[in-house]
Design a protein around this motif. Sequence first.
Motif, PDB file in Angstrom:
ATOM      1  N   ASP A  93       0.845  -1.193   0.000  1.00 28.01           N
ATOM      2  CA  ASP A  93       0.000   0.000   0.000  1.00 28.01           C
ATOM      3  C   ASP A  93       0.878   1.240   0.000  1.00 28.01           C
ATOM      4  N   ALA A  94       0.235   2.409  -0.186  1.00 29.48           N
ATOM      5  CA  ALA A  94       0.994   3.664  -0.206  1.00 29.48           C
ATOM      6  C   ALA A  94       0.247   4.788   0.486  1.00 29.48           C
ATOM      7  N   HIS A  95      -0.654   4.442   1.423  1.00 30.16           N
ATOM      8  CA  HIS A  95      -1.391   5.498   2.115  1.00 30.16           C
ATOM      9  C   HIS A  95      -1.886   4.975   3.452  1.00 30.16           C
ATOM     10  N   GLY A  96      -1.563   5.711   4.508  1.00 29.31           N
ATOM     11  CA  GLY A  96      -2.069   5.329   5.814  1.00 29.31           C
ATOM     12  C   GLY A  96      -0.980   5.273   6.864  1.00 29.31           C
ATOM     13  N   PRO A  97      -1.375   5.286   8.139  1.00 33.45           N
ATOM     14  CA  PRO A  97      -0.421   5.304   9.251  1.00 33.45           C
ATOM     15  C   PRO A  97       0.108   3.912   9.565  1.00 33.45           C
ATOM     16  N   GLY A  98       0.911   3.858  10.625  1.00 36.59           N
ATOM     17  CA  GLY A  98       1.408   2.578  11.111  1.00 36.59           C
ATOM     18  C   GLY A  98       2.773   2.228  10.558  1.00 36.59           C
ATOM     19  N   ASP A  99       3.347   1.156  11.106  1.00 39.42           N
ATOM     20  CA  ASP A  99       4.642   0.682  10.637  1.00 39.42           C
ATOM     21  C   ASP A  99       4.522   0.223   9.192  1.00 39.42           C
ATOM     22  N   LYS A 100       5.471   0.633   8.377  1.00 40.05           N
ATOM     23  CA  LYS A 100       5.401   0.304   6.952  1.00 40.05           C
ATOM     24  C   LYS A 100       5.759  -1.156   6.682  1.00 40.05           C
ATOM     25  N   LEU A 101       6.465  -1.767   7.607  1.00 42.81           N
ATOM     26  CA  LEU A 101       6.736  -3.199   7.540  1.00 42.81           C
ATOM     27  C   LEU A 101       6.207  -3.821   8.821  1.00 42.81           C
ATOM     28  N   MET A 102       5.121  -4.572   8.703  1.00 46.36           N
ATOM     29  CA  MET A 102       4.563  -5.201   9.899  1.00 46.36           C
ATOM     30  C   MET A 102       3.749  -6.426   9.516  1.00 46.36           C
ATOM     31  N   LYS A 103       3.606  -7.328  10.490  1.00 44.79           N
ATOM     32  CA  LYS A 103       2.808  -8.527  10.304  1.00 44.79           C
ATOM     33  C   LYS A 103       1.357  -8.221  10.656  1.00 44.79           C
ATOM     34  N   MET A 104       0.434  -8.799   9.874  1.00 50.75           N
ATOM     35  CA  MET A 104      -0.992  -8.581  10.094  1.00 50.75           C
ATOM     36  C   MET A 104      -1.701  -9.932  10.131  1.00 50.75           C
ATOM     37  N   GLY A 105      -2.599 -10.098  11.099  1.00 49.49           N
ATOM     38  CA  GLY A 105      -3.388 -11.320  11.182  1.00 49.49           C
ATOM     39  C   GLY A 105      -2.568 -12.513  11.628  1.00 49.49           C
ATOM     40  N   ASN A 106      -3.158 -13.704  11.475  1.00 51.82           N
ATOM     41  CA  ASN A 106      -2.544 -14.938  11.950  1.00 51.82           C
ATOM     42  C   ASN A 106      -1.774 -15.684  10.877  1.00 51.82           C
ATOM     43  N   THR A 107      -1.930 -15.291   9.605  1.00 50.51           N
ATOM     44  CA  THR A 107      -1.273 -16.057   8.536  1.00 50.51           C
ATOM     45  C   THR A 107       0.242 -16.133   8.718  1.00 50.51           C
ATOM     46  N   PRO A 108       1.008 -15.111   9.028  1.00 53.36           N
ATOM     47  CA  PRO A 108       0.595 -13.708   8.995  1.00 53.36           C
ATOM     48  C   PRO A 108       0.814 -13.112   7.602  1.00 53.36           C
TER      49      PRO A 108
END
Length: 616
Positions: free
Chosen positions: A482-497
């Motif tokens: 993605d290219a818009h929004g806050p938060g760490d630009k490299l991070m794990k999301m969900g359980n897959t992750p």
Amino acid sequence: MADGVLTQRYPAGWKSTLATDSSVTTQGVWVDDRFRFADAPHRYTVDDQASLKWNFSGTSLVIRLAGQNTSSYPGTGLPSHGKLSVYVDGELSNTVYPAREGREFIAATNLASGTHELLLVHTTTPDSKGVRVESFLTADQPLGIFSFAVTAELQEYLNDVRFIVSKEGRIVRSSVGRNWLTGNCSISLPAGQAFDIRIEALGWDSQLITTPIINQNTPSNSPPVYLRRSPNTTQYRFRSPRLNDQSIRQPGEDFTARFLGFDAKINEVRIRRQNGGVIFSRVLSYIEDTEKAFYYDRQIVITLPDDTPPGVYDLEIDIVGGRRTSTCRSPSSVVIVKEYPKHPRFITFGHLDTSGQYQAEYVQRIATMANIIGVDMVLASNSVNAAYLSGALSNLQMPYLINFGNHQVYGHHRWYGPDLGGVNFGSNLFVLNYGLPWHEPIEPVVAKLEKHRHAKTKVINAFEHNAPDALLDEFRIALIHDAHGPGDKLMKMGNTPTQRVGKSNSISFRLVELFGGKVINATYNKHPTAPIPFARDEQPPLRVQMLSSTKATIINEYKQPFPKAKITFLAPQGKYVPTQGIIKSFSLSDNGRYAEVVVEIDLEASSTSSITLTPQ
């Protein structure tokens, strides 16, 4: 300018001083501004009687205005609608209205040698205000102004253009210009001479004009110039495949095409591409599915020959039948690969604010580096002006997906289709493209992913990253870019992750590598988070210098290696062995006179390499 940087260039002896320079004094409120990575900064005011004062040396003086801010970015200030009075050594020399002018005008010429004083005064009226001043050009020679208008096919998307001025084949000036409100252009040149001017806008065909002898005291004029859209960005009578819905296939495989064939006879179906004006094409066999036809629409299943060379092709269908006779065309819509990637690699970038020519040239340089790195696909997010971007990315030698976000110039669908789409890259990789915020109804996204549940590796190229964790887990998404929004630009999301890889800034890109369905690298030189740096006015740190048709020097100034880089030669027909690397593909041109040879080489960090194709 794909391989270099030609931001501003002036004749020998000229001097350019920015209005933001410390030698320029201000009265009233002036704001230092640089509109979304414009080619130069400027000063902007809406205050009545606000002024700029500057002392200079030279016998001629030109004022260069900044570009009018576009309607796509209303939050960054309105266009310039005020009046600008120009005083040189205390005397009024000119009065201009920036809303109707080109970017440059003469303030004084034939001045005595020595130091002079410039005073610019902005005046408002009840209905208009504002002026943007970029720079001052001085010279010790007589100067004149060449004025003309540039209009274009799909005029509403054309903001500015590049002027490349040459004399007897030698470049003497290069600058970005054009008032998008009126189409008016003006450029200062040495008086008493004629010049050739090449007018460039990525996505449009260039035009070459010759000026009359430049007058010193009165503007030299030319008839209006009209730029047509470049064929490599223009889809005609096609529904699919198309940009953002490319068919990626191996030789011998099938794909489906839907086009507006009316009731005309299909005369020929082919794929076609060019390299340096040399044509590579294949005539294709097909079977029409008449049950899928409706009114104008026709649908065919196309089979690729086993000897189809790899590359990115235009799909063309010749139809014959009275006034319907034409060639239906879908540029860069068919991508032929020798093999599908087991461990895909992506170049990613986004939010590059590509509203005009200078910004598009930057994207084109990234695309050129992507070709050298030899990735499998390019992912672009939160883009702006599709008219320029379709031109800047037309040189890519691999498939790409692009979406448009909160700064979009509306109308991008005519080039790139719906905001939700995606492509199969073989049976094991599916990349979904989503240009809407995630608060929009999620059901269409779920339906699209459900159709491709079988793919072992699934990737999302998104506008924003905050997809529901339940969605990411349900479909085991490996990567969301993605290219818009806050938060760490490299991070794990969900359980897959799921690995988020976001845009860190607008002066960089990323190389994202997957192995075994997981992201194993997305940073520069093993840094924990940093992308690959690339400044806006920087010569590409990774570049190829073609010394001849069979010899190249590859320069890698980055502090990281690039294994499996691709170097493309267009050589006389023959058999070759490279002095380094291996030949990855060999394609013979339609006329049999040229061979396109792609050499794969491992580039070391901070290195210079040479490859020579040795005839056998």
